[in-house]
Design a protein around this motif. Structure first.
Motif, mmCIF file in Angstrom:
data_model
loop_
_atom_site.group_PDB
_atom_site.id
_atom_site.type_symbol
_atom_site.label_atom_id
_atom_site.label_comp_id
_atom_site.label_asym_id
_atom_site.label_seq_id
_atom_site.Cartn_x
_atom_site.Cartn_y
_atom_site.Cartn_z
ATOM 1 N N THR A 173 6.523 -61.509 58.417
ATOM 2 C CA THR A 173 6.518 -62.652 59.347
ATOM 3 C C THR A 173 5.162 -62.850 60.025
ATOM 4 O OG1 THR A 173 7.394 -61.166 61.054
ATOM 5 C CG2 THR A 173 8.996 -62.504 59.843
ATOM 6 N N GLY A 174 4.255 -61.877 59.876
ATOM 7 C CA GLY A 174 2.934 -62.017 60.499
ATOM 8 C C GLY A 174 2.025 -60.914 59.991
ATOM 9 N N GLU A 175 0.732 -60.983 60.343
ATOM 10 C CA GLU A 175 -0.245 -60.004 59.819
ATOM 11 C C GLU A 175 -0.246 -58.695 60.603
ATOM 12 O OE1 GLU A 175 -1.645 -59.934 57.108
ATOM 13 O OE2 GLU A 175 -1.926 -61.986 56.395
ATOM 14 N N GLY A 176 0.366 -58.660 61.775
ATOM 15 C CA GLY A 176 0.330 -57.454 62.603
ATOM 16 C C GLY A 176 1.247 -56.362 62.071
ATOM 17 N N ARG A 177 0.992 -55.125 62.474
ATOM 18 C CA ARG A 177 1.831 -53.990 62.068
ATOM 19 C C ARG A 177 3.263 -54.209 62.561
ATOM 20 N NH1 ARG A 177 0.178 -48.598 60.539
ATOM 21 N NH2 ARG A 177 1.988 -47.317 61.027
ATOM 22 N N GLY A 178 4.226 -53.995 61.699
ATOM 23 C CA GLY A 178 5.629 -54.142 62.106
ATOM 24 C C GLY A 178 6.114 -55.584 62.161
ATOM 25 N N GLU A 179 5.292 -56.522 61.726
ATOM 26 C CA GLU A 179 5.745 -57.923 61.741
ATOM 27 C C GLU A 179 6.457 -58.267 60.434
ATOM 28 O OE1 GLU A 179 3.670 -61.213 63.812
ATOM 29 O OE2 GLU A 179 1.983 -59.839 63.784
ATOM 30 N N TRP A 180 7.714 -57.859 60.363
ATOM 31 C CA TRP A 180 8.551 -58.168 59.215
ATOM 32 C C TRP A 180 10.003 -58.092 59.631
ATOM 33 C CZ3 TRP A 180 10.657 -53.440 59.561
ATOM 34 C CH2 TRP A 180 9.833 -52.311 59.683
ATOM 35 N N GLU A 181 10.847 -58.751 58.821
ATOM 36 C CA GLU A 181 12.295 -58.630 59.001
ATOM 37 C C GLU A 181 12.832 -57.774 57.870
ATOM 38 O OE1 GLU A 181 13.424 -62.699 58.991
ATOM 39 O OE2 GLU A 181 12.614 -62.975 61.023
ATOM 40 N N LYS A 182 13.877 -56.998 58.168
ATOM 41 C CA LYS A 182 14.392 -56.062 57.162
ATOM 42 C C LYS A 182 15.884 -56.307 56.911
ATOM 43 C CE LYS A 182 15.489 -51.581 57.961
ATOM 44 N NZ LYS A 182 15.280 -50.190 58.367
ATOM 45 N N GLU A 183 16.277 -56.326 55.647
ATOM 46 C CA GLU A 183 17.707 -56.409 55.277
ATOM 47 C C GLU A 183 18.042 -55.220 54.381
ATOM 48 O OE1 GLU A 183 18.575 -60.826 54.003
ATOM 49 O OE2 GLU A 183 16.474 -60.304 53.696
ATOM 50 N N GLU A 184 19.296 -54.754 54.443
ATOM 51 C CA GLU A 184 19.719 -53.583 53.658
ATOM 52 C C GLU A 184 20.751 -53.980 52.596
ATOM 53 O OE1 GLU A 184 21.029 -50.474 56.254
ATOM 54 O OE2 GLU A 184 19.180 -50.562 57.449
ATOM 55 N N PHE A 185 20.634 -53.385 51.419
ATOM 56 C CA PHE A 185 21.518 -53.765 50.303
ATOM 57 C C PHE A 185 22.170 -52.592 49.595
ATOM 58 C CE2 PHE A 185 18.755 -57.340 51.095
ATOM 59 C CZ PHE A 185 19.640 -58.400 51.102
ATOM 60 N N GLY A 186 22.376 -51.483 50.283
ATOM 61 C CA GLY A 186 23.157 -50.390 49.706
ATOM 62 C C GLY A 186 22.335 -49.293 49.074
ATOM 63 N N ARG A 187 23.059 -48.226 48.667
ATOM 64 C CA ARG A 187 22.402 -47.025 48.163
ATOM 65 C C ARG A 187 22.148 -47.104 46.658
ATOM 66 N NH1 ARG A 187 20.250 -44.607 52.278
ATOM 67 N NH2 ARG A 187 20.020 -42.697 51.075
ATOM 68 N N TYR A 188 20.994 -46.618 46.250
ATOM 69 C CA TYR A 188 20.603 -46.551 44.837
ATOM 70 C C TYR A 188 19.958 -45.197 44.588
ATOM 71 C CZ TYR A 188 21.463 -51.522 44.207
ATOM 72 O OH TYR A 188 22.060 -52.742 44.096
ATOM 73 N N SER A 189 19.763 -44.889 43.304
ATOM 74 C CA SER A 189 19.125 -43.625 42.975
ATOM 75 C C SER A 189 17.963 -43.862 42.010
ATOM 76 C CB SER A 189 20.167 -42.700 42.352
ATOM 77 O OG SER A 189 19.592 -41.460 42.109
ATOM 78 N N ASP B 144 16.884 -38.037 46.235
ATOM 79 C CA ASP B 144 18.105 -38.298 45.469
ATOM 80 C C ASP B 144 18.605 -39.726 45.590
ATOM 81 O OD1 ASP B 144 18.124 -35.754 44.509
ATOM 82 O OD2 ASP B 144 19.312 -34.974 46.188
ATOM 83 N N THR B 145 18.754 -40.212 46.815
ATOM 84 C CA THR B 145 19.202 -41.598 46.977
ATOM 85 C C THR B 145 18.337 -42.311 48.008
ATOM 86 O OG1 THR B 145 20.784 -41.216 48.772
ATOM 87 C CG2 THR B 145 21.608 -40.949 46.515
ATOM 88 N N GLN B 146 18.313 -43.626 47.852
ATOM 89 C CA GLN B 146 17.512 -44.459 48.736
ATOM 90 C C GLN B 146 18.310 -45.716 49.094
ATOM 91 O OE1 GLN B 146 16.370 -44.217 45.328
ATOM 92 N NE2 GLN B 146 15.511 -42.179 45.594
ATOM 93 N N GLU B 147 17.917 -46.358 50.180
ATOM 94 C CA GLU B 147 18.525 -47.627 50.570
ATOM 95 C C GLU B 147 17.671 -48.756 49.988
ATOM 96 O OE1 GLU B 147 21.354 -47.859 52.371
ATOM 97 O OE2 GLU B 147 21.351 -50.049 52.534
#
Ligand code: SAH
Length: 206
Positions: A179-195, A169-172
């Motif tokens: 930031t790198g080739e390894g698993r989990g090498e990223w930065e995350k930002e959130e911008f609210g709920r959408y559908s 129903d809804t997602q963020e």
């Protein structure tokens, strides 16, 4: 429509210019002409919808596209989002899982002169038909349950992925910067709920 988008926090001139130039009614059944410029999602067949203009604008703005960048879109749908990105100067590759929409939209985008290459496939796998990875940007226009690892693998280090993640129903709305080739090498930002309509596994051939 651009005035409305500005009121909703869209400040990126390139996005406003592209959305002013790419007419939304081109991507809709003519029976919907009167509704094309309202800020609402509309039916495009095959049980799918074209996103609200404010959502298309927000995703385009979050993507920080520059002219000449290689952009992968998941969920071609009507082709509207792909056309906006192509108007912004991106080289767009777009994957759709439903053959009915793919068969309708690929010729439409070609007719409109948009620089978009369309593929029938499963966006969870990323683009496997042609060897174009890694991409500068990836935009997902359906709601994913989790981060598709194959997509992250096809993003350049320093690249950006905009993707709504959550339930049916809804997602963020999330923006990942790799930031790198390894698993989990990223930065995350959130911008609210959408559908969004859900991102489904596998391609559908009818
Ligand atoms: N960007 C589109 C939005 C269409 S709605 C537009 O501007 O009109 C989202 C689309 O994602 C639907 O067409 C749906 O069929 C497609 N989709 C859902 N799961 C997918 C997947 N795994 N791979 C590719 N496309 C998918």
């Amino acid at each position: 429509m651009c005035e409305l988008l500005k009121q909703q926090g869209i400040t990126d001139d390139a996005v406003l210019k592209a959305m002013g130039a790419v007419r939304r009614h081109w991507f809709l059944d003519s029976a919907l002409d009167a509704l094309a410029y309202e800020d609402r999602a509309l039916k495009i067949g095959a049980d799918q919808t074209i996103s609200r203009p404010s959502t298309v604008a927000m995703q385009s703005q979050l993507l920080c596209v520059e002219s000449g960048m290689k952009v992968l879109e998941i969920g071609t749908g009507s082709g509207y989002q792909a056309a906006v990105l192509s108007k912004m100067g991106a080289k767009v590759f777009s994957i759709e899982r439903q053959k009915e929409l793919f068969d309708h939209t690929r010729p439409l985008l070609a007719e409109l002169g948009c620089r978009v290459r369309c593929f029938l496939g499963d966006g969870y796998q990323g683009l496997t038909e042609v060897d174009q990875a890694p991409f500068d940007r990836i935009i997902v226009t359906c709601g994913a349950r989790e981060m598709p690892e194959a997509l992250m693998a096809q993003l350049k280090v320093g690249g950006i992925m905009v993707i709504p993640i959550g339930g049916d129903d809804t997602q963020e709305m999330l923006r990942f910067t790799k930031t790198g080739e390894g698993r989990g090498e990223w930065e995350k930002e959130e911008f609210g709920r959408y559908s969004f309509v859900p991102m489904l596994d596998g391609r559908q051939m009818h």
